[in-house]
Design an enzyme around this catalytic site. Sequence first.
Site, PDB file in Angstrom:
ATOM      1  N   SER A   1       2.232 -36.090 -14.557  1.00 45.30           N
ATOM      2  CA  SER A   1       1.398 -34.943 -14.267  1.00 45.30           C
ATOM      3  C   SER A   1       2.217 -33.734 -13.836  1.00 45.30           C
ATOM      4  CB  SER A   1       0.418 -35.311 -13.152  1.00 45.30           C
ATOM      5  OG  SER A   1       1.118 -35.950 -12.102  1.00 45.30           O
ATOM      6  N   ARG A   2       1.490 -32.708 -13.375  1.00 51.19           N
ATOM      7  CA  ARG A   2       2.100 -31.462 -12.947  1.00 51.19           C
ATOM      8  C   ARG A   2       1.177 -30.787 -11.936  1.00 51.19           C
ATOM      9  NH1 ARG A   2       2.497 -26.922 -17.545  1.00 51.19           N
ATOM     10  NH2 ARG A   2       1.570 -25.278 -16.300  1.00 51.19           N
TER      11      ARG A   2
END
Length: 216
Positions: free
Chosen positions: A186-187
């Site tokens: 993710s980010r």
Amino acid sequence: MFHKEGYKIIFIALVSFIAGIILLDKFIEIGWLKMTLQLALFLLLFMILQFFRNPKRVVALNESIIIAPVDGKVVVIEEVFEPEYFKDKRMQVSIFMSPINVHVTRYAMSGVIKYSKYHPGKYLVAWHPKASTENERTSVVIENSSFGEILYRQIAGALAKRIINYAQEGAQVVQGEDAGFIKFGSRVDLYLPLGTKIEVKLNQKAVGGKTIIAIK
């Protein structure tokens, strides 16, 4: 210490690991093949345990700094137009998390939750330019007296299928405390007021709850 969002998966993984070891020992007679498959099971279990780890970090509370909300690498530092909440220009700082990083999301500053919204979406790779607007994501705005309002956005990656967000509108939150979790790659994007002094550089390693992202 493991994150509570991983308890069910860890339990299933442990039971599957033990069952797999027993079945391989009973039905596979070729020694090298049995050891190879058992090693593969062990490595899979290790990766799951590694992913859901939740190291406890002591945060020195400071309303004049923004700390990293997650572990990972700084991949974006630029002035952008934020279309969802502010609808004006902001300074964006993005941190990319690989599957081996700690995936706990922490509050980047103390304050009051002014906005918290979940958006279903695609699962483009987290570094894709359109991931911020097209992927599954949550947007959360925190307000305090030093920075005013900042927005952080949890963004699912190609492997992530579920974002956990604990932020509730109206809640008073504390810098460094657990704000959620993103499962499997993710980010996180931060949107800060223009003029905020950025303290990190591109490709720098960030440590959630420790690395100073910006100061007032």
